[in-house]
Design a protein around this motif. Sequence first.
Motif, PDB file in Angstrom:
ATOM      1  N   SER A   1      48.192  54.490   4.923  1.00  0.00           N
ATOM      2  CA  SER A   1      48.261  53.060   5.131  1.00  0.00           C
ATOM      3  C   SER A   1      48.283  52.013   4.274  1.00  0.00           C
ATOM      4  N   GLN A   2      47.533  52.410   3.074  1.00  0.00           N
ATOM      5  CA  GLN A   2      47.313  51.534   1.779  1.00  0.00           C
ATOM      6  C   GLN A   2      48.362  51.723   1.030  1.00  0.00           C
ATOM      7  N   THR A   3      49.638  52.530   1.244  1.00  0.00           N
ATOM      8  CA  THR A   3      50.499  52.740   0.364  1.00  0.00           C
ATOM      9  C   THR A   3      51.060  51.588  -0.324  1.00  0.00           C
ATOM     10  N   ASN A   4      51.397  50.322   0.506  1.00  0.00           N
ATOM     11  CA  ASN A   4      52.092  49.201  -0.188  1.00  0.00           C
ATOM     12  C   ASN A   4      51.172  48.547  -1.126  1.00  0.00           C
ATOM     13  N   LYS A   5      50.022  48.187  -0.687  1.00  0.00           N
ATOM     14  CA  LYS A   5      48.702  47.715  -1.457  1.00  0.00           C
ATOM     15  C   LYS A   5      48.731  48.653  -2.602  1.00  0.00           C
ATOM     16  N   ARG A   6      48.477  49.798  -2.518  1.00  0.00           N
ATOM     17  CA  ARG A   6      48.406  50.375  -3.847  1.00  0.00           C
ATOM     18  C   ARG A   6      49.496  50.712  -4.862  1.00  0.00           C
ATOM     19  N   LEU A   7      50.442  50.569  -4.064  1.00  0.00           N
ATOM     20  CA  LEU A   7      51.996  50.675  -4.829  1.00  0.00           C
ATOM     21  C   LEU A   7      51.981  49.325  -5.710  1.00  0.00           C
ATOM     22  N   LEU A   8      51.808  48.226  -5.300  1.00  0.00           N
ATOM     23  CA  LEU A   8      51.672  46.667  -5.815  1.00  0.00           C
ATOM     24  C   LEU A   8      50.736  46.981  -7.067  1.00  0.00           C
ATOM     25  N   ILE A   9      49.427  47.350  -6.774  1.00  0.00           N
ATOM     26  CA  ILE A   9      48.378  47.150  -7.812  1.00  0.00           C
ATOM     27  C   ILE A   9      48.690  48.262  -8.833  1.00  0.00           C
ATOM     28  N   THR A  10      49.245  49.452  -8.418  1.00  0.00           N
ATOM     29  CA  THR A  10      49.495  50.347  -9.427  1.00  0.00           C
ATOM     30  C   THR A  10      50.700  49.990 -10.426  1.00  0.00           C
ATOM     31  N   TYR A  11      51.540  49.164 -10.007  1.00  0.00           N
ATOM     32  CA  TYR A  11      52.886  48.539 -10.891  1.00  0.00           C
ATOM     33  C   TYR A  11      52.103  47.586 -11.767  1.00  0.00           C
ATOM     34  N   LEU A  12      51.396  46.625 -11.294  1.00  0.00           N
ATOM     35  CA  LEU A  12      50.594  45.799 -12.011  1.00  0.00           C
ATOM     36  C   LEU A  12      49.917  46.220 -13.310  1.00  0.00           C
ATOM     37  N   PHE A  13      49.252  46.984 -12.716  1.00  0.00           N
ATOM     38  CA  PHE A  13      48.200  47.716 -13.949  1.00  0.00           C
ATOM     39  C   PHE A  13      48.960  48.469 -14.885  1.00  0.00           C
ATOM     40  N   VAL A  14      50.117  49.328 -14.386  1.00  0.00           N
ATOM     41  CA  VAL A  14      50.918  50.280 -15.257  1.00  0.00           C
ATOM     42  C   VAL A  14      51.651  49.161 -16.016  1.00  0.00           C
ATOM     43  N   CYS A  15      52.057  48.133 -15.715  1.00  0.00           N
ATOM     44  CA  CYS A  15      52.921  47.077 -16.467  1.00  0.00           C
ATOM     45  C   CYS A  15      52.001  46.563 -17.444  1.00  0.00           C
ATOM     46  N   LEU A  16      50.711  46.242 -17.197  1.00  0.00           N
ATOM     47  CA  LEU A  16      49.745  45.631 -18.145  1.00  0.00           C
ATOM     48  C   LEU A  16      49.722  46.542 -19.390  1.00  0.00           C
ATOM     49  N   PHE A  17      49.434  47.686 -18.881  1.00  0.00           N
ATOM     50  CA  PHE A  17      48.979  48.905 -19.846  1.00  0.00           C
ATOM     51  C   PHE A  17      50.320  48.800 -20.724  1.00  0.00           C
ATOM     52  N   MET A  18      51.602  49.107 -20.154  1.00  0.00           N
ATOM     53  CA  MET A  18      52.586  49.184 -21.082  1.00  0.00           C
ATOM     54  C   MET A  18      52.739  48.282 -22.166  1.00  0.00           C
ATOM     55  N   VAL A  19      52.359  47.104 -21.848  1.00  0.00           N
ATOM     56  CA  VAL A  19      52.584  45.795 -22.705  1.00  0.00           C
ATOM     57  C   VAL A  19      51.278  46.126 -23.774  1.00  0.00           C
ATOM     58  N   VAL A  20      50.015  46.399 -23.474  1.00  0.00           N
ATOM     59  CA  VAL A  20      48.869  46.079 -24.411  1.00  0.00           C
ATOM     60  C   VAL A  20      48.868  47.359 -25.077  1.00  0.00           C
ATOM     61  N   CYS A  21      48.968  48.688 -24.643  1.00  0.00           N
ATOM     62  CA  CYS A  21      48.923  50.025 -25.139  1.00  0.00           C
ATOM     63  C   CYS A  21      49.680  50.001 -26.500  1.00  0.00           C
TER      64      CYS A  21
END
Length: 354
Positions: A68-88
Motif C-alpha cells: 500500500s506504500q508503493t506510490n509513496k515509496r516510489l516517489l521518495i526513492t526517485y527523489l533520493f536517487v536523483c539527488l544521489f546521482m547529482v551529488v555523487c
Amino acid sequence: MKWPREKVIRWTGIPFVGLLMTFIIKDHKHEEHSFIINVLVSVLFTGTLWNGAVLIIFKLRDLMPKVSQTNKRLLITYLFVCLFMVVCPNLIRLALGISTWEEIVQFKTIFAHSEINMVAAFMVSSIYEGAYFFSKWKESFALNEQLRNQQIRTQFEVLQNQMSPHFLFNSLNTLTTLIAENPKTAIDFTQTLSEVYRYILQNKEKELVRLSEELAFSESYIFLLQMRYPENLTVHFSIEPALKNLYIAPLTLQMLIENAIKHNVISKTDPLQIDIYVEHDKDLIVKNNLQFKKTLEKSTKTGLANIRKRYQYLGHREIEVIVSQKNYMVVVPLIEMLTEVEFRKELENESIDH
C-alpha cells in the motif's frame, strides 16, 4: 528483498555499462588518458552510482515495506536517487582530481550530464520497484493459495473428527439411551446435533466468523459432550457482550475443546474444567486443568497446528500455548474487522498519505 540474481546482474552489468558509458559520455579532460584508463574510471563511476542507488532503494524498502506504500515509496526513492546521482559524481570527480572544488560548485558542473542521470535514476528506481512489487504479488498469491489449501485440510480434519466412528458410536449410544429414558431430551439432542453439522457446513469456507457465532456453536457442541460426561465436564464462559462482535477463525473453539477432552482424563474423581474468557479485550483464552491421559486416542495431531497456521496465513498475531503444572492454556488473538465506513476512511487516509 535482496535476490541473489539481482547481485549477479548488478556485478556483471557494472563493467558492461561502464564500457558503454565510455562511448556515450565524452569528457574532454579524459581525452589525454588511454582508453583503458577511461574505461576504468567509467566503471568506477558506474559501480559507485549503481550500488549507491541500490542501497537507497533497499533502505527505503525496509522503512516502507507495505504494498500500500508503493506510490509513496516510489516517489521518495526517485527523489533520493536523483539527488544521489547529482551529488555523487561530483564528489568522485573531486576525489580523483578530475575537477577542482571551484569547478564543482559551478552550476554547469553540478548538473553536468543531468539528463543521463535523471533517466538512469528513473530507470533504476522503476525496475527495482517493479521487481519488488511483482515479488510481493507472487508472495501474496502463494499465501492465499496456502491458506485455501490449509482451510481444506482444516475442513477435512473437523469433519473427520465429527464423523469418526468413535464419535458416531458415542452420539448414537447416548441418543439410544435418551430415547428410552428421556424422549424430550433425545429430541433436543438430535436437534442440537443437526445444528452442529449445519454450522460446520455453513462456515467451513469462511476465513473469519463473529465470536458470538462461534460461542453459540460451541455451546451446542458442549451440549452434546455433556450428554457423555453429565457431571464430569464443566465449561464456563466469561466474555463481555461488546467483545462478541470481534472475529475468530471458524471452528477454533470446537477444535480446542476437542483437544482438551481428547488429551485429558475425565472422571468423577478427576472432572475436567474448561474456562473460556477474554483478556486485555483482545485475547481469547481457552484454559483447562491438566490431567493428561496415559494412553491417547488415535489422533491426526494437526488440530492445534492447523489453527496456528491459519492465523499465520491470515497475517495476524500467532496463537500462544502456555503450560503450567496445573493448567493448559491456549491464547487465541481476536480480530477486529473494519466496517465499510471505517474501511473507506482508511483508504482515504492512505491516499492522502500517498
